[in-house]
Design an enzyme around this catalytic site. Structure first.
Site, PDB file in Angstrom:
ATOM      1  N   HIS A  59       0.847  -1.192   0.000  1.00 53.39           N
ATOM      2  CA  HIS A  59       0.000   0.000   0.000  1.00 53.39           C
ATOM      3  C   HIS A  59       0.880   1.240   0.000  1.00 53.39           C
ATOM      4  O   HIS A  59       0.641   2.181  -0.751  1.00 53.39           O
ATOM      5  CB  HIS A  59      -0.930  -0.001   1.211  1.00 53.39           C
ATOM      6  N   GLU A 113       0.905   8.195  -3.488  1.00 49.57           N
ATOM      7  CA  GLU A 113       1.822   7.719  -2.454  1.00 49.57           C
ATOM      8  C   GLU A 113       3.095   8.558  -2.409  1.00 49.57           C
ATOM      9  O   GLU A 113       3.607   8.873  -1.331  1.00 49.57           O
ATOM     10  CB  GLU A 113       2.152   6.242  -2.686  1.00 49.57           C
ATOM     11  N   HIS A 117       3.398  10.853   0.834  1.00 50.45           N
ATOM     12  CA  HIS A 117       4.336  10.227   1.764  1.00 50.45           C
ATOM     13  C   HIS A 117       5.793  10.336   1.329  1.00 50.45           C
ATOM     14  O   HIS A 117       6.667  10.658   2.125  1.00 50.45           O
ATOM     15  CB  HIS A 117       3.970   8.753   1.959  1.00 50.45           C
TER      16      HIS A 117
END
Length: 226
Positions: A59, A113, A117
């Site tokens: 993920h 992502e 992040h």
């Protein structure tokens, strides 16, 4: 000279604030079970590359702090560029696919992502190295095999949360954080396993005390097939 000095003084607090917000202490490698993504009311769509294998899939690789907080969206000027990961695409399609609808080539998922992040770790990784680090970490651990070795199979049966945690602790060597969700009928099920990784993004570590406990889970959780 006075103007330049004034600019320098005013700029210092801003730089300090950004560094504080986007600092971090460790990573979570977050691995999700596709069966638990796909059997919810929201359902799922397979990516253009086809149905993923029945294994725990990436993920994300998420910077976190020891106190439980985490940075996000740290550098809007460093947006995702697919050209930076051209040599990783086939590996990422297999190990980091998007299951969101509509079907896609995965790029929007990877962009999310990285932007949310990955940019918070850009003092350590450029975009290519960030995604490669996550892939390398996944290669080091097989959560499905670890669970299967303890008799915990994705067969739509329910297992105690403590047995899942114990199996991972024994087979992996460190504790994990288990995350659950609900299937379409409302049953609580095993969804994600979060493993802690050192700040270099290369080695697994014991999770800090702030990450103890598992989210949205009950004492018994279903492990759905896929």
């Amino acid at each position: 000279m006075k103007t330049a000095a004034l600019f320098f003084v005013l700029a210092l607090p801003f730089h300090s604030s950004v560094t504080q917000v986007c600092g971090f202490d460790f990573f979570y490698l977050v691995l999700q079970w596709p069966g638990s993504f796909c059997d919810t009311e929201q359902k799922c769509c397979y990516p253009n590359s086809g149905k993923p294998d029945a294994e725990f899939l990436i993920h994300g690789l998420w910077p976190n702090n020891n106190d439980g907080s985490y940075p996000s969206n740290c550098d809007p000027d460093n947006s995702f560029a697919s050209s930076q990961i051209s040599d990783l695409i086939s590996n990422m399609e297999a190990n980091w696919p998007s299951l969101a609808c509509p079907s896609s080539n995965n790029y929007s998922f990877w962009a999310h992502e990285w932007n949310k992040h990955g940019t918070c770790a850009d003092s350590i990784f450029n975009e290519h190295d960030y995604f490669e680090a996550a892939l390398n970490l996944k290669d080091k651990v097989d959560i499905l095999q670890i669970l299967s070795s303890s008799g915990i199979e994705p067969n739509d049966n329910s297992y105690s949360l403590s047995s899942i945690e114990e199996a991972i602790q024994t087979g992996f060597g460190f504790s994990s954080v288990i995350d659950c969700n609900k299937d379409a009928s409302g049953s609580i099920q095993l969804y994600q396993v979060q493993l802690c990784v050192d700040k270099t993004g290369t080695s697994f570590i014991a999770c800090p005390d702030s990450s103890s406990g598992s989210g949205r889970c009950s004492s018994e959780v279903k492990f759905p097939s896929f």
